[in-house]
Structures are given as C-alpha cells and as structure tokens.
Design an enzyme around this catalytic site. Sequence first.
Site, PDB file in Angstrom:
ATOM      1  N   ARG A 165      -5.742  -1.133  -9.190  1.00 24.98           N
ATOM      2  CA  ARG A 165      -5.063  -2.155  -8.220  1.00 24.98           C
ATOM      3  C   ARG A 165      -5.206  -2.066  -6.839  1.00 24.98           C
ATOM      4  O   ARG A 165      -4.639  -2.816  -6.074  1.00 24.98           O
ATOM      5  CB  ARG A 165      -3.880  -2.705  -8.888  1.00 24.98           C
ATOM      6  CG  ARG A 165      -3.886  -3.336 -10.461  1.00 24.98           C
ATOM      7  CD  ARG A 165      -2.370  -3.564 -10.771  1.00 24.98           C
ATOM      8  NE  ARG A 165      -2.367  -4.158 -12.050  1.00 24.98           N
ATOM      9  CZ  ARG A 165      -2.277  -5.390 -12.028  1.00 24.98           C
ATOM     10  NH1 ARG A 165      -2.086  -6.307 -11.350  1.00 24.98           N
ATOM     11  NH2 ARG A 165      -2.087  -5.894 -13.524  1.00 24.98           N
ATOM     12  N   ARG A 213      -1.947   2.702   4.721  1.00 24.37           N
ATOM     13  CA  ARG A 213      -0.980   3.748   5.583  1.00 24.37           C
ATOM     14  C   ARG A 213      -0.927   4.811   4.607  1.00 24.37           C
ATOM     15  O   ARG A 213      -0.600   5.899   4.907  1.00 24.37           O
ATOM     16  CB  ARG A 213       0.153   3.004   5.741  1.00 24.37           C
ATOM     17  CG  ARG A 213       1.225   3.759   6.601  1.00 24.37           C
ATOM     18  CD  ARG A 213       2.545   3.058   6.698  1.00 24.37           C
ATOM     19  NE  ARG A 213       2.503   1.623   6.631  1.00 24.37           N
ATOM     20  CZ  ARG A 213       3.289   0.549   6.349  1.00 24.37           C
ATOM     21  NH1 ARG A 213       4.289   1.157   5.420  1.00 24.37           N
ATOM     22  NH2 ARG A 213       3.057  -0.378   6.304  1.00 24.37           N
ATOM     23  N   ASP A 244       8.032  -5.946  14.419  1.00 22.89           N
ATOM     24  CA  ASP A 244       8.126  -6.946  15.370  1.00 22.89           C
ATOM     25  C   ASP A 244       9.708  -7.219  15.498  1.00 22.89           C
ATOM     26  O   ASP A 244      10.636  -6.667  14.729  1.00 22.89           O
ATOM     27  CB  ASP A 244       7.365  -8.376  14.622  1.00 22.89           C
ATOM     28  CG  ASP A 244       8.229  -8.511  13.334  1.00 22.89           C
ATOM     29  OD1 ASP A 244       8.255  -7.558  12.336  1.00 22.89           O
ATOM     30  OD2 ASP A 244       8.589  -9.628  13.054  1.00 22.89           O
ATOM     31  N   MET A 252      11.693  -5.797   3.230  1.00 24.76           N
ATOM     32  CA  MET A 252      11.645  -6.474   1.924  1.00 24.76           C
ATOM     33  C   MET A 252      11.777  -5.670   0.507  1.00 24.76           C
ATOM     34  O   MET A 252      11.451  -6.205  -0.482  1.00 24.76           O
ATOM     35  CB  MET A 252      10.129  -7.549   1.819  1.00 24.76           C
ATOM     36  CG  MET A 252       9.870  -8.370   2.839  1.00 24.76           C
ATOM     37  SD  MET A 252       8.567  -9.113   2.612  1.00 24.76           S
ATOM     38  CE  MET A 252       8.847 -10.147   1.357  1.00 24.76           C
ATOM     39  N   ARG A 255      11.252   5.960   1.306  1.00 24.18           N
ATOM     40  CA  ARG A 255      10.180   4.503   1.912  1.00 24.18           C
ATOM     41  C   ARG A 255       9.909   4.984   3.312  1.00 24.18           C
ATOM     42  O   ARG A 255      10.876   5.204   4.252  1.00 24.18           O
ATOM     43  CB  ARG A 255      11.019   3.438   1.790  1.00 24.18           C
ATOM     44  CG  ARG A 255      10.395   2.223   2.434  1.00 24.18           C
ATOM     45  CD  ARG A 255      10.928   0.763   1.804  1.00 24.18           C
ATOM     46  NE  ARG A 255      10.875  -0.027   2.653  1.00 24.18           N
ATOM     47  CZ  ARG A 255       9.490  -0.801   3.024  1.00 24.18           C
ATOM     48  NH1 ARG A 255       8.335  -0.376   2.507  1.00 24.18           N
ATOM     49  NH2 ARG A 255       9.460  -1.812   3.886  1.00 24.18           N
ATOM     50  N   GLY A 261       4.288   0.599   1.982  1.00 29.23           N
ATOM     51  CA  GLY A 261       3.928  -0.384   1.288  1.00 29.23           C
ATOM     52  C   GLY A 261       2.333  -0.570   1.171  1.00 29.23           C
ATOM     53  O   GLY A 261       1.684  -0.826   0.370  1.00 29.23           O
ATOM     54  N   HIS A 310       0.365   0.295 -14.457  1.00 28.90           N
ATOM     55  CA  HIS A 310      -0.394   0.086 -12.932  1.00 28.90           C
ATOM     56  C   HIS A 310      -0.502   1.443 -12.313  1.00 28.90           C
ATOM     57  O   HIS A 310      -1.051   1.418 -11.190  1.00 28.90           O
ATOM     58  CB  HIS A 310       0.875  -0.589 -12.165  1.00 28.90           C
ATOM     59  CG  HIS A 310       1.500  -1.710 -12.933  1.00 28.90           C
ATOM     60  ND1 HIS A 310       2.370  -1.549 -13.854  1.00 28.90           N
ATOM     61  CD2 HIS A 310       1.127  -2.991 -12.626  1.00 28.90           C
ATOM     62  CE1 HIS A 310       2.818  -2.624 -14.352  1.00 28.90           C
ATOM     63  NE2 HIS A 310       1.911  -3.756 -13.829  1.00 28.90           N
TER      64      HIS A 310
END
Length: 237
Positions: A43, A24, A205, A181, A87, A20, A4
């Site tokens: 990808r 970004r 949100d 997530m 992250r 993610g 990948h």
Amino acid sequence: MTPHIEAGKGDYAETVLLPGDPQRAEWMAQTFLEAPRCVNRRRGALGFTGLYRGQPISIQATGVGVSSFLIYAHELLDYYGARTLIRTGTCGGLSAQAKLRSLVISQMARPENAENGQVFGLYDADAGPDPALLARALAKAAELGIDHHGGLTICTDIFYHPEARTRYAEARALGALAVDMETSALYRIAAHFGVRALSLLTVVDNLVAGEQADYSERQALFTDMSRLAFEVAREGR
C-alpha cells in the site's frame, strides 16, 4: 505477513520510528541507517530496518490520522513484537512558543473531543509518553542544541475544518503547544500493549502566526527531529 504489512517475522527491530509520510520514512532510512533494507512496500507504506550506531532500529510509515496509524501500530505490536514506538511526525503550532521549524516533544496528548471514537479507551482521558523516554528526549535535545519545547499537545481527526480559526481557542487556553493527528492514539495503544512510546513533532505550520513551511523543504526540516529520535532509541534500551 499481516493484512497491511508484507514483512516476515524478525524483519522489524523492537524499536520502531513512526513517520506518517512514506517519503520521510525512506529519507530517514537513507540518511541515518547503516545498510537499510526495505521490509514493507504494501500500500505504499514503506518500512525499513537497519543499524544506527550498531543497534537495530526500524522505521515504518503510518499514513495520516488515527485510523491509519492504529492499523500499523497494532500490527507492529501484536505480530512483529515491537516494544518501543517513537513517532517522528509533523504538527501545527498553537502558540508563539512553538515556532515554525522548531520541535515539540509531547508530554501529554489530549483528544479534541470525546465523540471522535473509542478504541482502547483512546478518548477517555489524557495520555502521556513513557517517562524515561521523555526525560531522555528532553535532556538529549538540550545537549544537541535543538530548538524544542515540551508540553501538552492536542490530537484531532479533522484536518480541514469549517471553523479553523476558532476551533483551538480552548486548547490554547489550556496551554497546548501544538496539534497533530496521531499522538493520542500512539500513547493509548502503547498503554494497552504495555510498551513504551514517545511523540516528537516538527512544527510545519503555526496557526497563530499564520506561517507555513513549503513541502519542498520539509525533509530538511526533519533532520533535528530524526537525529533526536535515533539517539533516544539507541540509548533507550
């Protein structure tokens, strides 16, 4: 190369920031890195390496959800020698405290339920960040004047849910600040490989207030989170 990632050995720094969204990742590289170079386009999951205040740091997009995240995290750790993963993601606020556009620093991540899957003990228990990275992030956020909160976050595999209004009642009762997530996967795979990890999340949100940031402004929303991530990464060696 891995299945990948097309980068070669040595193309990634030991510290990798993990947004993610590929857009970004590109924005972070162009905004914060000196002489960034794209090391992965496979990808569409863009990866970059450059210098931040003289220190090599990489950025790699991971996609959405645990399954996609674990592919990139595993390959970075197992093949490319990454030793610190931070992250830089988005989350939904579960309390009035986690206001729209503020920053949540995940001090512990809990999966939504025990039936989501089993990878490296992923859903066996709560998981947390590297203590030194966490302490540095909390101190640096305060120093930089960034609106932030540290606490429990929830990790889910399901973005659209038929019981969206009630599904997080138990999480809120436990004091959870936000839901994302990927964070539980980050902390579990880091523990498995014996490396350091931290999750920084921008609230895009808020499920309590019913507010949502428009996608068009989201890159601008990530300035504080990204700056904090780079500063923590720079001082964390």
